[in-house]
Design an enzyme around this catalytic site. Structure first.
Site, PDB file in Angstrom:
ATOM      1  N   SER B  13       0.836  -1.205   0.000  1.00 15.58           N
ATOM      2  CA  SER B  13       0.000   0.000   0.000  1.00 15.58           C
ATOM      3  C   SER B  13       0.866   1.249   0.000  1.00 15.58           C
ATOM      4  CB  SER B  13      -0.979  -0.017   1.179  1.00 15.58           C
ATOM      5  OG  SER B  13      -0.302   0.116   2.381  1.00 15.58           O
ATOM      6  N   CYS B  14       0.223   2.383  -0.133  1.00 13.83           N
ATOM      7  CA  CYS B  14       0.870   3.690  -0.242  1.00 13.83           C
ATOM      8  C   CYS B  14       1.926   3.860   0.835  1.00 13.83           C
ATOM      9  CB  CYS B  14      -0.191   4.791  -0.111  1.00 13.83           C
ATOM     10  SG  CYS B  14       0.471   6.450  -0.067  1.00 13.83           S
ATOM     11  N   PRO B  15       3.134   4.340   0.559  1.00 15.12           N
ATOM     12  CA  PRO B  15       3.581   4.887  -0.729  1.00 15.12           C
ATOM     13  C   PRO B  15       4.370   3.897  -1.574  1.00 15.12           C
ATOM     14  CG  PRO B  15       5.209   5.423   0.926  1.00 15.12           C
ATOM     15  CD  PRO B  15       4.145   4.568   1.611  1.00 15.12           C
ATOM     16  N   MET B  16       4.382   2.610  -1.192  1.00 16.52           N
ATOM     17  CA  MET B  16       5.333   1.675  -1.793  1.00 16.52           C
ATOM     18  C   MET B  16       5.145   1.409  -3.290  1.00 16.52           C
ATOM     19  SD  MET B  16       7.838   1.195  -0.157  1.00 16.52           S
ATOM     20  CE  MET B  16       8.585   1.313   1.444  1.00 16.52           C
ATOM     21  N   ASP B  40      -3.337  -1.896  -4.771  1.00 22.80           N
ATOM     22  CA  ASP B  40      -3.753  -0.681  -4.070  1.00 22.80           C
ATOM     23  C   ASP B  40      -4.588   0.178  -5.029  1.00 22.80           C
ATOM     24  OD1 ASP B  40      -3.983   1.714  -2.751  1.00 22.80           O
ATOM     25  OD2 ASP B  40      -1.861   2.269  -2.961  1.00 22.80           O
TER      26      ASP B  40
END
Lengths: 185, 78
Positions: B13-16, B40
């Site tokens: 999930s964010c920011p990956m 995501d």
């Protein structure tokens, strides 16, 4: 230039042009076109560690020039032993399904922290330590405020490799004045 | 669409998804295309915004198949 100065020769003018061109080339290397982000991170709870790290790593993904200045409990985010054991406070947190009278019981911070850690993991959210290491790898400048290192009895060696120590408010202010985006977390 | 490299960002999930896409495109040769697979839902807006605000990359396409969002990014220059 005064009226008495002799006219420069062609060679002197050529040398000046070469010098100015060299300086322009140096300027290009500084990536001056890239936006700059300056974040001040003051909180060391598990929930509040995320916003500065997520914004810093994302800005680095945009090739922005990023500095995060950590002060007070924000230092714990950079602390090798503490970064992976940040806690969520149960008391005074109306977002949690726990009344304050129960939240104040011994061990409740541990329970709510564990709850959040499980949710973060199930959601595929990176850990604080992972985000920090990613940020360092991507060139984010993480700074640890020297005054609060001393105040909290921390040591320069307590922090992750790549963290800058020996900096204070003047460094942070200069950085903010130079930045396009400034945030206090 | 044919891709030269693939990045599996499913489950992240964010920011990956954005961060790993950035790291993967850094290794990409000019002209090559990276396929990014993510689950995501925020990656659709985030990767488009990232590609738009980052020089040297171009978002070619985004597709959705069930829970998987696939993004195609080309390195245009270095």
């Amino acid at each position: 230039m005064s009226a008495e100065s002799p006219e420069p020769t062609r060679e002197e003018l050529a040398a000046r042009v070469a010098d100015l061109e060299a300086r322009l080339d140096d300027g290009d290397d500084a990536d001056e076109d890239q936006p700059k982000l300056s974040i001040i991170a003051t909180k060391g709870t598990l929930d509040m560690a995320y916003p500065p790290l997520i914004l810093a790593t994302t800005a680095a993904a945009f090739d922005w020039d990023v500095t995060v200045f950590h002060t007070f409990w924000g230092l714990d985010i950079l602390h090798e032993e503490r970064a992976d054991s940040l806690e969520l406070s149960a008391v005074g947190n109306p977002n949690l399904p726990v009344p304050n009278a129960v939240a104040a019981l011994p061990g409740m911070d541990r329970v709510t922290t564990h709850m959040l850690e499980r949710k973060l993991d199930a959601n595929g959210t990176a850990s604080v330590a992972d985000l920090l290491e990613t940020g360092i790898e991507m060139g984010v400048e993480f700074q640890a405020c020297q005054m609060t290192i001393d105040l909290l009895d921390y040591d320069a060696d307590d922090f992750y490799d790549g963290v800058t120590v020996g900096v204070g408010a003047a460094t942070a202010l200069r950085d903010m004045a130079d930045a396009d985006v400034q945030l206090l977390v | 669409m044919d891709a030269d490299e693939t990045l599996d960002a499913t489950g992240l999930s964010c920011p990956m998804p954005v961060v790993k896409t950035k790291q993967a495109t850094d290794d990409l040769a000019v002209g090559d295309v990276l396929e990014v697979r993510a689950t995501d839902p925020g990656s659709v807006s985030d990767l488009a915004g990232w590609a738009d605000g980052t020089s040297g990359v171009e978002l070619l396409d985004q597709t959705e198949d069930g829970d998987v969002y696939t993004h195609y990014v080309r390195r245009t220059e270095r």
